[in-house]
Write an enzyme that holds these catalytic residues in place. Structure first.
Site, PDB file in Angstrom:
ATOM      1  N   LYS A 234       0.926  -1.058  -0.006  1.00  0.00           N
ATOM      2  CA  LYS A 234      -0.089   0.029   0.096  1.00  0.00           C
ATOM      3  C   LYS A 234       1.021   0.985  -0.002  1.00  0.00           C
ATOM      4  CE  LYS A 234      -4.104  -1.572   2.196  1.00  0.00           C
ATOM      5  NZ  LYS A 234      -5.244  -1.416   3.489  1.00  0.00           N
TER       6      LYS A 234
ATOM      7  N   ASP B 216     -15.490  -1.995  10.904  1.00  0.00           N
ATOM      8  CA  ASP B 216     -15.857  -2.176   9.453  1.00  0.00           C
ATOM      9  C   ASP B 216     -15.710  -3.255   8.895  1.00  0.00           C
ATOM     10  OD1 ASP B 216     -16.587  -1.196   7.185  1.00  0.00           O
ATOM     11  OD2 ASP B 216     -14.804  -0.023   6.514  1.00  0.00           O
TER      12      ASP B 216
END
Ligand code: ACK
Length: 732
Positions: A413, A506
């Site tokens: 990332k 989440d």
């Protein structure tokens, strides 16, 4: 003419029969044409060669198989030639400490036969070496390693932290004729850490008035390096109301300061990095009534007749010195690790239990990142291609080659250029969180690059990407057991997170990643999310909004995020998985979802969803958060389902897949209606009047049957009594 056994002349009657390879044509016999055969004498016609066989010559008694096709000894000549099956497909492995459940799909090609079975070969592979050796020792296969007719097997009693490769081979009746063509699929797993097995052998070495010396054997399966032993003891008559705990590095200890002539009960348990193992059974020991020291049960009892007081004193001194010098080796003074911890009734928080540390509690965020994440040298990372877009920049696949380590595939990332200091801190906070976790169902952090640009977070690579899109790409292609295996992995990861005190907030299929072995891992450990007011723009993870469709009502209403709200989200993930990546609540707006859920409506069962799994979803969606199952309960429910596939057979089908919500507001509202009807009616009439409807009895019957299975076979009623009254089974 010829003679019968009775001595009479027999006159042959009847007619001529055509020989093998010949058929009768009028009064003559003619040879079978090429491509035809006849294997027995008689007046039948020649038969066409069965599939995958040929007869090039005329007059053939049988047809030969084509190349790579075979006929087993028991196959009739009229049967098609067949071949070994192709390899099993979609192998998944569900690792539970030192056992693994392997589950696979039927081969794409069964070779034209129905007698397909499977063999599982276990190999132990050391990380560095290329070669693997056959598994030795007490590895257990349930039900057995060979001749399996079902597509699942459990392999137990493996070693902890060890690489194993399992070759799952498909065979049929002609496989022995083609030994060179073994058709297998291999899966490599690493077993988890496991707690040590209990100490079973404890020996009393010596007793005195006030002390007992004990030694014991290491547990049969240490499953790692034993860090220490916990020795718990108490007076028998006090019934554990007050006890003492000692910690010993070695396999022996001396209990000092005991009361004379008193019976003590004692239990020992070993600790490794995986935590404490189960306690040994209770052993009973008694101190001596007087100042004599007596050797232990298994040693010879030495009773020395002492006739004079001088001799008694001398002997006592000698024994004291002997014991003293021996016990010094185990005494507190020489072993700082052996601590004496007296406790009353209360609980004791023992070391070794890890909890999550919020990186935001660090004044200096760079301190947190370097505490929890390894700094990687950018030159060790090769970026191959971009695989997606993250919130802070691109997500790439690549390779990590660290000195003296094997090259591994990684996901990288990146933090896009032009970031602010806050963005950099937020980006790296995910690594600070991820770096604290070590679990097979949590995405593993390899390290970070913060000292050069671009700033990167490097994690293990998950070949199949996010679970939601993966399932959409493979609609209806997995067995229920495979889906349950994936759900089990997610639940196990979530159990670990909740044990660590981490609330995910989440949890959704898009935040689960899937590797090539179909192992699911929880990912996306971003910042805590805060609800904003705009209901239409409710989900951008870092934008301060929350994913309404996945979030528990109390978290939406007053931001009460807990492991119980994660359990609600888990129920939505189960729904997503069982519907192969369908969007929860379809095209309903977030506002409508909030309203519907608040009024007691719940998603209906996905198509072909086992009733037991749907019941699990409903349990996760209990309004009262304390009634939702805990993740350890979810893991054990799913384990039971996997072990008992019969419990997945009853299907909880809703009348139609789309636009249906299930009303759970009251026990008398037990029917499914279309969402459009429902939305319309909600604006005009009280729901209850609308929903007293026609399909009640069939749904109710279904609910009853599935609930019975769930209660009887799956749900651990004894361990979670709070589930029983509030389960909502009758309101299904
Ligand atoms: O569904 P995907 O291919 O899987 O698209 C998303 C994308 O990056 C943006 O998040 C993929 N992705 C994220 N982390 C990983 C990982 N560790 N391994 C493989 N793909 C990943 C994800």
């Amino acid at each position: 003419m010829y003679c019968s056994t009775e001595g009479e002349w027999l006159v042959p009657i009847g007619k001529c029969l055509c020989d093998i390879g010949h058929e009768s044509r009028g009064v003559t016999c003619q040879v079978c044409r090429p491509g035809f055969y006849k294997s027995s004498p008689g007046n039948l016609r020649c038969s066409k060669c069965p599939p995958h066989s040929h007869a090039h010559l005329e007059g053939s008694a049988h047809c030969s198989c084509e190349k790579n096709f075979f006929r087993s000894e028991t196959d009739p000549t009229s049967m098609a030639c067949t071949r070994p099956p192709s390899s099993p497909r979609n192998v998944i492995s569900i690792i539970n400490e030192t056992s693994v459940i392997l589950d696979w799909g039927w081969p794409a090609d069964s070779g034209g036969r129905k007698d397909v079975t499977f063999n599982v070969v276990c190999k132990r592979c050391s990380a560095g070496k290329r070669q693997c050796e056959a598994c030795r020792g007490a590895v257990r296969f349930l039900p057995r390693p060979t001749g399996l007719s079902n597509t699942t097997v459990t392999v137990a009693d493996l070693l902890a932290h060890t690489n194993y490769t399992f070759e799952i081979e498909a065979l049929n009746g002609v496989s022995p004729l083609a030994p060179a063509h073994r058709q297998f699929t291999a899966v490599t797993i690493t077993t988890n850490q496991a707690a040590p097995s209990p100490v079973t052998v404890i020996r009393k070495d010596r007793t005195s008035r006030n002390s007992i010396s004990l030694s014991w054997l290491e547990p049969e399966r240490p499953n790692g390096i034993i860090l220490d032993y916990e020795v718990k003891f108490y007076e028998k008559q006090e019934q554990e109301t007050s006890y003492t705990i000692l910690r010993a590095k070695g396999t022996n200890v001396t209990l000092n300061g005991l009361k004379p002539d008193t019976v003590y009960l004692l239990q020992i348990r070993a600790r490794t990095a995986a935590g404490y193992g189960a306690s040994s059974r209770k052993f009973e020991f008694e101190t001596s009534p007087d100042s004599f020291s007596i050797s232990g049960e298994n040693s010879q009892v030495m009773l020395i007749a002492i006739s004079s007081a001088v001799a008694i004193i001398l002997l006592s001194v000698v024994v004291y010195l002997l014991l003293g010098s021996r016990f010094c080796g185990y005494s507190k003074s020489k072993h700082p690790d052996e601590k004496r911890l007296p406790f009353g009734n209360g609980h004791l928080r023992l070391p070794g239990i890890q909890t999550y540390v919020d990186p935001h509690t660090y004044e200096d965020p760079s301190q947190a990142i370097h505490e929890f994440a390894r700094e990687l040298d950018a030159s060790c990372i090769a970026i191959d291609k971009v695989v997606g877009a993250g919130e802070f920049g691109e997500v790439c696949s690549g390779r990590l080659k660290q000195p003296s380590k094997k090259e591994t595939s990684v996901a990288i990332k990146t933090l896009k250029a032009g970031y602010t200091e806050t963005q950099r801190r937020d980006f790296l906070s995910e690594a600070s969180i991820m770096g604290q976790f070590d679990h097979p169902n949590i995405i593993r952090l390899e390290g970070v690059v913060t000292r050069s640009k671009p700033v990167m977070i490097v994690t293990e690579y998950m070949e199949n990407g996010s679970l939601d899109s993966f399932l959409r790409r493979h609609d209806a292609q997995f067995t229920v057991i495979q889906l349950v295996g994936m759900l089990r992995g997610i639940a196990s990861g979530m159990k670990y997170l909740s044990d660590m005190g981490y609330v995910h907030r989440d949890l959704a299929a898009r935040n689960i990643l899937v590797n090539s072995n179909l192992v699911c891992k929880v990912s996306d450990f971003g910042l805590s999310r805060v609800l904003e007011d705009d209901p239409e723009a409710a989900y951008t993870t870092r934008g301060g909004k929350i994913p309404i469709r996945w979030t528990a009502p109390e978290a939406i209403a007053y931001r009460k995020f807990t492991s119980a709200s994660d359990a609600w989200s888990y129920g939505i993930v189960v729904w997503e998985v069982m519907s192969y990546g369908e969007r929860p609540y379809w095209e309903m707006s977030n506002q409508d979802v909030i309203k519907a859920v608040d009024e007691g409506y719940r998603l209906p069962p996905p198509m072909d969803c086992p009733a037991t799994l749907y019941q699990l979803m409903l349990d996760c969606w209990q309004k009262e958060r304390n009634n939702r199952p805990k993740f350890d309960q979810i893991v054990s429910i799913l384990d039971k389902l996997i072990r008992n596939p019969g419990s997945l057979k009853i299907i909880a089908n809703a009348p139609s897949r789309e636009n249906m919500l299930l009303d759970r507001t009251g026990a008398d509202i037990t029917t499914f209606r279309s969402m459009r009807d429902w939305l319309e009616s909600m604006q005009t009439l009280p729901c209850k009047d609308i929903f007293n409807g026609a399909t009640y009895s069939s749904c109710n019957t279904l609910a009853k049957t599935s609930a019975e299975i769930y209660l009887a076979e799956v749900r651990p009623a004894a361990t979670c009594p709070e589930w029983e009254p509030a389960m909502g089974i009758t309101t299904l």
